[in-house]
Design a protein around this motif. Sequence first.
Motif, PDB file in Angstrom:
ATOM      1  N   TYR A 173      42.681  -5.204  27.647  1.00  0.00           N
ATOM      2  CA  TYR A 173      42.019  -6.550  28.417  1.00  0.00           C
ATOM      3  C   TYR A 173      42.992  -7.301  28.537  1.00  0.00           C
ATOM      4  N   LEU A 174      44.128  -7.553  27.162  1.00  0.00           N
ATOM      5  CA  LEU A 174      44.655  -8.259  26.000  1.00  0.00           C
ATOM      6  C   LEU A 174      44.412  -8.640  26.148  1.00  0.00           C
ATOM      7  N   VAL A 175      43.758 -10.231  26.552  1.00  0.00           N
ATOM      8  CA  VAL A 175      42.997 -10.517  26.261  1.00  0.00           C
ATOM      9  C   VAL A 175      41.655  -9.906  25.698  1.00  0.00           C
ATOM     10  N   ASP A 176      40.895 -10.929  24.332  1.00  0.00           N
ATOM     11  CA  ASP A 176      40.110 -10.655  24.011  1.00  0.00           C
ATOM     12  C   ASP A 176      38.987 -10.152  23.297  1.00  0.00           C
ATOM     13  N   LEU A 177      38.632  -8.830  22.519  1.00  0.00           N
ATOM     14  CA  LEU A 177      37.605  -8.127  22.721  1.00  0.00           C
ATOM     15  C   LEU A 177      36.796  -8.156  21.834  1.00  0.00           C
ATOM     16  N   VAL A 178      35.758  -8.759  21.576  1.00  0.00           N
ATOM     17  CA  VAL A 178      35.586  -8.982  19.953  1.00  0.00           C
ATOM     18  C   VAL A 178      33.666  -8.836  19.844  1.00  0.00           C
ATOM     19  N   ASN A 179      33.362  -8.637  18.816  1.00  0.00           N
ATOM     20  CA  ASN A 179      31.877  -8.809  18.383  1.00  0.00           C
ATOM     21  C   ASN A 179      31.199  -9.462  18.280  1.00  0.00           C
ATOM     22  N   THR A 180      30.209 -10.298  18.356  1.00  0.00           N
ATOM     23  CA  THR A 180      29.284 -11.817  18.013  1.00  0.00           C
ATOM     24  C   THR A 180      28.119 -11.102  17.219  1.00  0.00           C
ATOM     25  N   LYS A 181      27.365 -11.975  17.361  1.00  0.00           N
ATOM     26  CA  LYS A 181      25.966 -12.351  17.247  1.00  0.00           C
ATOM     27  C   LYS A 181      25.218 -11.806  18.433  1.00  0.00           C
ATOM     28  N   ALA A 182      25.780 -11.986  19.490  1.00  0.00           N
ATOM     29  CA  ALA A 182      25.861 -12.014  20.634  1.00  0.00           C
ATOM     30  C   ALA A 182      25.633 -10.976  21.159  1.00  0.00           C
ATOM     31  N   GLN A 218      31.176   0.457  29.928  1.00  0.00           N
ATOM     32  CA  GLN A 218      31.483  -0.660  29.332  1.00  0.00           C
ATOM     33  C   GLN A 218      31.803  -1.323  28.294  1.00  0.00           C
ATOM     34  N   PRO A 219      32.805  -1.498  28.032  1.00  0.00           N
ATOM     35  CA  PRO A 219      32.580  -1.968  26.336  1.00  0.00           C
ATOM     36  C   PRO A 219      32.308  -3.473  25.793  1.00  0.00           C
ATOM     37  N   TRP A 220      31.902  -3.903  26.822  1.00  0.00           N
ATOM     38  CA  TRP A 220      31.343  -5.379  26.262  1.00  0.00           C
ATOM     39  C   TRP A 220      30.139  -5.821  27.652  1.00  0.00           C
ATOM     40  N   ASP A 221      28.766  -6.632  26.871  1.00  0.00           N
ATOM     41  CA  ASP A 221      27.851  -7.200  27.264  1.00  0.00           C
ATOM     42  C   ASP A 221      28.155  -8.604  27.931  1.00  0.00           C
ATOM     43  N   TYR A 222      29.122  -9.255  27.546  1.00  0.00           N
ATOM     44  CA  TYR A 222      29.219 -10.507  28.132  1.00  0.00           C
ATOM     45  C   TYR A 222      30.705 -11.074  28.354  1.00  0.00           C
ATOM     46  N   ILE A 223      30.922 -11.264  29.300  1.00  0.00           N
ATOM     47  CA  ILE A 223      31.944 -12.504  29.899  1.00  0.00           C
ATOM     48  C   ILE A 223      32.324 -13.928  29.455  1.00  0.00           C
ATOM     49  N   GLN A 224      32.898 -14.321  27.926  1.00  0.00           N
ATOM     50  CA  GLN A 224      32.443 -15.658  27.837  1.00  0.00           C
ATOM     51  C   GLN A 224      34.840 -16.146  28.100  1.00  0.00           C
ATOM     52  N   GLU A 225      33.622 -17.396  29.384  1.00  0.00           N
ATOM     53  CA  GLU A 225      34.835 -18.606  28.985  1.00  0.00           C
ATOM     54  C   GLU A 225      34.729 -20.236  28.826  1.00  0.00           C
ATOM     55  N   GLY A 226      35.711 -20.194  28.061  1.00  0.00           N
ATOM     56  CA  GLY A 226      34.981 -22.099  27.134  1.00  0.00           C
ATOM     57  C   GLY A 226      33.583 -21.456  26.889  1.00  0.00           C
ATOM     58  N   LYS A 227      33.196 -22.129  26.624  1.00  0.00           N
ATOM     59  CA  LYS A 227      31.758 -22.336  25.814  1.00  0.00           C
ATOM     60  C   LYS A 227      30.501 -20.955  26.696  1.00  0.00           C
ATOM     61  N   THR A 228      30.989 -20.719  27.777  1.00  0.00           N
ATOM     62  CA  THR A 228      29.735 -20.532  28.051  1.00  0.00           C
ATOM     63  C   THR A 228      29.710 -18.666  28.768  1.00  0.00           C
ATOM     64  N   LEU A 229      28.738 -17.707  28.507  1.00  0.00           N
ATOM     65  CA  LEU A 229      29.206 -16.856  28.852  1.00  0.00           C
ATOM     66  C   LEU A 229      28.733 -16.480  29.895  1.00  0.00           C
ATOM     67  N   HIS A 230      28.773 -15.529  30.156  1.00  0.00           N
ATOM     68  CA  HIS A 230      28.629 -14.360  31.348  1.00  0.00           C
ATOM     69  C   HIS A 230      28.002 -13.917  31.598  1.00  0.00           C
TER      70      HIS A 230
END
Length: 368
Positions: A173-182, A218-230
Motif C-alpha cells: 500500500y506504500l502507506v503503513d499496515l500495522v498490528n494494534t490492539k484493535a 484482505q490483510p487489514w481489519d480497519y482503515i484509519q484516517e487521523g484518529k478515526t477507524l473505518h
Amino acid sequence: MDFLVFKPMFLSLFLFLSYQTAAEASKLSTQSFNFSNGASSNARELASKCNWFRGKWVFDPKYPLYDSNCPFIDPQFNCQKYGRHDNYYLKFRWQPFACDLPRFNGLYFLEKWRGKKIMFVGDSLSLNQWISLTCLIHSWVPNSKYTVFKTDGLSSVTFEEYGVKILLYRTPYLVDLVNTKAGRVLKLDSIRNGRAWLGMDMLIFNTWHWWTHTGRSQPWDYIQEGKTLHKDMNRLIAFYKGLTTWARWVNRNVDPSRTKVFFQDISPTHYEGRDWMEPSRTCASETLPFFGASYPAGPPLEWVVVSKVLSRIKKPVYMLDVTLLSQYRKDAHPSHYSGNHGGNDCSHWCLPGLPDTWNQLLYAALFS
C-alpha cells in the motif's frame, strides 16, 4: 473487488478529486522531467518529439531479450518452465507511433549507474519489474559476479564488479499496515516505511492491486484516517488518500539532485473478457495481444487517481504510463502456468515478457 462496483461511483469520485481539465490530462499523458535541475519539461515539446507510451505491439522474431534460464526469475513468473507451450507472447515489441525506443544495453546501464542504489517499492508487480530489470542486465554480463539477498520485506541483487545494487522493498500500500490492539490497521496518513527508502539514487514506486482485496485476502481489519477507524470505505477514495500521503513524503524527503523518482502506473488485470469485447474469456485462453485501435474498457478509474495525484506533486516524479500498452497484452499473464500461484493468474506477468517493456521505457527515460 469487481470493477463494476466502482463505476456507479465515477461521478462522486471526480467530485471528490475536483475537476481535472483536459490540459492536465494531456500533461500527464506526456509527462517527463529534467532530473538534472528538478524542473518539469514542457509537455508540448516532449509530445512533438515522441510519446513513448502511445504506439502498437509488433511481432519481432528477435524477442525475447533474455531466456527463462535467468537465475533471478521467480517460479511464479516462469511460464515456460511450468508448462506454457505457446511462445508468441514472447515475440512482441512495443513500437511507439512517432519514434523508436532505444535498445536496452545492460552494460551501459551498469557503467552509468556504477556505485548506485536503485530501489523498487511496492507490491508483487514491483517484484515482477525488479526481476525483469535484473534479468535484462544479467543477459549483458552473464559472467559478472553477483550476490542475491532476500528476506520477507527486502531483497536485492548486487552486480559486484560495478557496485550497482538493485533492491526491492515490499509494501503493497506504500502507506503503513500495522498490528494494534484493535486489529490490523491500514493507516492512510502514516508512511513510516519511508525511512527504508532514504539514501537511494533511484526509486520506482508502484501500488494499487491490494487496495481492491476483500474477504479472506484482505490483510487489514480497519482503515484509519487521523484518529478515526473505518471498517471500510470507497477503495478509490482510500487509494487517493494513501497516494496523497506518499506524495507528501516525496515532497518532504526527496532531493531531486540526488534521487530520481518514478511511479509505475497501473498494471491492468485481464480476468474479465468483456474488457476486450469477449465476455466468455479470461487471460487463460489468450495467446495474442489485443490489436484494436483503442482498448474497449477505456482507462481504469485508478489511473485517473494516479494522474491527479501526480499532477499536484511538487518534486519531479516521472510517470511510467504503462497502463494502456499493458491493457493490450491480455496474452502475457501466467494464467495456469505458474510455479507457486494457484488458480488462474491474470494479474502478474510472465518473464520474459511484458515487464521487460516497462524497463525498456525506464531505460529510455533515463538515457534518452
